[in-house]
Design an enzyme around this catalytic site. Structure first.
Site, mmCIF file in Angstrom:
data_model
loop_
_atom_site.group_PDB
_atom_site.id
_atom_site.type_symbol
_atom_site.label_atom_id
_atom_site.label_comp_id
_atom_site.label_asym_id
_atom_site.label_seq_id
_atom_site.Cartn_x
_atom_site.Cartn_y
_atom_site.Cartn_z
ATOM 1 N N GLU A 80 4.882 -3.169 12.700
ATOM 2 C CA GLU A 80 3.874 -2.264 12.117
ATOM 3 C C GLU A 80 2.727 -2.776 11.540
ATOM 4 O O GLU A 80 2.596 -3.039 10.336
ATOM 5 C CB GLU A 80 4.718 -1.266 11.193
ATOM 6 C CG GLU A 80 4.130 0.218 10.899
ATOM 7 C CD GLU A 80 3.648 0.745 12.263
ATOM 8 O OE1 GLU A 80 4.887 1.181 13.174
ATOM 9 O OE2 GLU A 80 2.512 1.163 12.581
ATOM 10 N N ASN B 15 0.760 -1.224 0.181
ATOM 11 C CA ASN B 15 0.180 0.037 -0.015
ATOM 12 C C ASN B 15 0.808 1.069 0.142
ATOM 13 O O ASN B 15 0.238 2.328 -0.409
ATOM 14 C CB ASN B 15 -1.143 0.110 1.106
ATOM 15 C CG ASN B 15 -0.426 0.155 2.523
ATOM 16 O OD1 ASN B 15 0.779 -0.189 2.677
ATOM 17 N ND2 ASN B 15 -1.077 0.906 3.186
ATOM 18 N N GLU C 102 8.786 4.298 13.249
ATOM 19 C CA GLU C 102 9.523 4.325 11.960
ATOM 20 C C GLU C 102 9.609 5.783 11.936
ATOM 21 O O GLU C 102 8.842 6.438 12.367
ATOM 22 C CB GLU C 102 8.747 3.779 10.967
ATOM 23 C CG GLU C 102 8.448 2.097 11.132
ATOM 24 C CD GLU C 102 8.532 1.287 10.096
ATOM 25 O OE1 GLU C 102 9.358 1.024 9.485
ATOM 26 O OE2 GLU C 102 7.465 1.090 9.778
ATOM 27 N N SER D 103 -0.126 -7.163 7.983
ATOM 28 C CA SER D 103 -1.367 -7.418 8.861
ATOM 29 C C SER D 103 -0.815 -8.121 10.181
ATOM 30 O O SER D 103 0.166 -8.580 10.365
ATOM 31 C CB SER D 103 -2.270 -8.479 8.337
ATOM 32 O OG SER D 103 -1.558 -9.531 8.286
ATOM 33 N N CYS E 194 -2.946 2.159 6.530
ATOM 34 C CA CYS E 194 -3.038 1.702 7.897
ATOM 35 C C CYS E 194 -3.570 2.752 8.684
ATOM 36 O O CYS E 194 -4.127 2.510 9.834
ATOM 37 C CB CYS E 194 -1.842 0.919 8.526
ATOM 38 S SG CYS E 194 -0.482 1.748 8.360
ATOM 39 N N GLY F 143 1.959 -10.572 10.873
ATOM 40 C CA GLY F 143 2.897 -10.128 12.051
ATOM 41 C C GLY F 143 3.441 -10.862 13.125
ATOM 42 O O GLY F 143 4.492 -11.126 13.456
HETATM 43 C C1 UN1 Z 1 0.509 3.254 5.945
HETATM 44 O O1 UN1 Z 1 -0.866 3.500 5.993
HETATM 45 O O2 UN1 Z 1 1.109 2.030 5.990
HETATM 46 O O3 UN1 Z 1 0.453 9.120 7.659
HETATM 47 C C2 UN1 Z 1 1.262 4.402 6.022
HETATM 48 C C3 UN1 Z 1 0.020 8.489 6.485
HETATM 49 C C4 UN1 Z 1 1.245 8.421 5.642
HETATM 50 C C5 UN1 Z 1 1.845 6.716 5.903
HETATM 51 C C6 UN1 Z 1 0.812 5.908 5.867
HETATM 52 N N1 UN1 Z 1 2.230 9.295 5.733
HETATM 53 O O4 UN1 Z 1 -1.219 8.366 6.137
#
Ligand code: UN1
Length: 480
Positions: free
Chosen positions: A232, A134, A447, A210, A266, A214
């Protein structure tokens, strides 16, 4: 060697890349090569490594349009957001390069005379990275740059759904002058992932994906001996809207947070936790805006919402919506799978979906959807809103919309997430600050930000005694 293909989710008949399917033996070779190259890399001064990372930023900037197009083609992300994703990698290069000329440890006064005490960071050797589809350029950059700065070699396994993006990112690194052998890429699914996680030559494993995968990766990695494992994982992000909020701002934020990247971040806004008195008006206005969003080819400038990554994912998403309806929720807008979008033969889209009447015990209110679905949960007040926000197993991102500074700060204090926004959506984290979540979202590492290096390095504490005699800590000059 057998191969596999990645395809354009908007038109699955269009092959984006064909790549080798690697097995455990290939992972062995990759780890050996990265380990060999790592020795010379680690011997270079940190600022020199930082300069090489800065050079990658320059290459990424020169190739921004080309890479963004590839992200759109392979991951289905609309063009403007794909550009943002590449920019995130460029920003990460600049940030990590700067970190290479900044403090990397602490200097502490020793309790004894003529003695120095400080900490520094040392590499773990080879880092194994398992990266998602993604954010197929940005997330590799979050991992690769700090790992390199710390002096490591890298073996990366990009998602088999967007491998060409991972390859293009690594190629940009090599074009900029990072030694090619230092950056190894392996392809495929569970087999190379497991081989990488359990390889004794891999000192740290960094996984984004996921929760179930993970957990497996972490358990397998720890079986072979202690190593750094950073996870993550998912999110179930909520936007809290209080009665006094600026509703125009709420609409813009909810729309971008819930339906941007087709809800496949995410950090996507998955729950709208709203005070009852304004719920009707907000839902009605939001539904009108959601209805007007244009589904289409992510490469077309007029497209607001691209496809979901594949058909199976689309079916899973609408399956969750159907289940929510069975549990008593009502579809205000959307809810359907669309396979008839203009110019996107074979592509699977999920209509931007708003569900009302969602109760906090419903499955849709608890589990990650990873699709363009916003569940509206009505509450009486801020206290109940916080209870709802915190009542899930994830803790990645949350937002609160209000004009009341006291309410905003009370919410910030009470919400249990790694990232909390005020009057901004749940997406859009910036590089210089730590990214990650509480509870099942992760295992405590972050991260990006200055802490991004922690998952790829160990701390070394150094004492230097220049007194020329034995000095005893805790004993000399102390009471008996
Ligand atoms: C993710 O969805 O895995 O804060 C990362 C954000 C982006 C990074 C998302 N800078 O939505």
């Amino acid at each position: 060697m057998s191969t596999f293909r990645s395809t354009n989710p908007a038109r699955p008949a269009e092959v984006v890349a064909e790549l080798p399917l690697h097995g455990a033996g290939d992972v062995d070779t990759a780890v050996d090569r990265a380990a060999e190259a790592q020795r010379a890399w680690a011997a270079r001064p940190v600022p020199e490594r930082a300069d090489a990372i800065a050079a990658v930023g320059t290459v990424l900037r020169a190739r921004k349009a080309e890479l963004a197009e590839l992200v759109s083609r392979e991951a289905g992300k609309v063009r403007i957001e794909a550009g943002g994703e590449v920019q995130e990698a460029i920003d990460m290069a600049a940030f990590v390069a700067g970190q290479g000329r900044s403090a990397m440890g602490e200097v502490v006064p020793s309790e004894l005379g003529s003695k120095l005490a400080w900490t520094t960071r040392i590499p773990v050797g080879v880092v194994g990275m398992i990266t998602p589809w993604n954010f197929p350029v940005a997330i590799p950059s979050w991992k690769v740059f700090p790992a390199l700065l710390a002096g490591n070699g890298v073996v990366m396994k990009p998602s088999e759904l967007a491998p060409a993006c991972g390859v293009a990112f690594i190629e940009a690194c090599i074009e900029a002058g990072i030694p090619a052998e230092l950056l190894q890429v392996v392809h495929g699914g569970a087999e190379p992932a497991a081989a990488l996680a359990t390889h004794p030559g891999v000192g740290a494993v960094s996984f984004t994906g996921s929760v179930p995968t993970g957990r497996k990766v972490a358990a397998a990695a720890m079986e072979v001996g202690p190593k750094l494992v950073s996870l993550e994982l998912g999110g179930k992000n909520a936007m809290v809207v209080l009665e006094d909020a600026d509703l125009d701002l709420v609409l813009d934020g909810a729309l971008f947070g819930a339906f941007g990247s087709s809800g496949q971040r995410c950090t996507s806004t998955s729950r709208l936790v709203i005070q009852r008195g304004i719920a009707g008006e907000v839902v009605e206005r939001l539904a009108a805006r959601a209805d007007a969003l244009r589904l289409g080819d992510p490469l077309e400038a007029a497209t607001d919402v691209g496809p979901v990554i594949d058909h199976r994912s689309g079916e899973r998403i609408v399956g969750m919506v159907d289940h929510a309806v069975q549990e008593g929720a009502k579809v205000v807008t959307g809810g359907r799978l669309r396979t008839d979008v203009d110019g996107c033969t074979g592509g699977t889209f999920v209509e931007p979906t708003i569900l009302r009447g969602v109760e906090r015990h419903h499955r849709i209110a608890r589990e990650e959807v990873f699709g363009p679905v916003l569940s509206v949960i009505e509450v009486d007040d801020l206290a109940e809103a916080v209870e709802v926000v915190n009542g899930v197993e994830y803790g990645l991102s949350a937002a609160v919309y209000t004009r009341d500074i006291n309410a905003a700060l009370r919410a910030v204090a009470a919400i249990d997430t790694g990232i909390t926004y005020v009057n901004a959506p749940t997406i859009g984290a910036e590089i210089p600050l730590p990214f990650g979540g509480t509870k099942h979202t992760g295992n405590g590492f972050r991260e990006a930000g200055t802490r991004g290096i922690e998952q790829f390095s160990q701390v070394k504490t150094v004492y230097v005694d220049y007194s020329g005699r034995l000095q005893r800590a805790q004993i000399d000059n102390r009471e008996a």
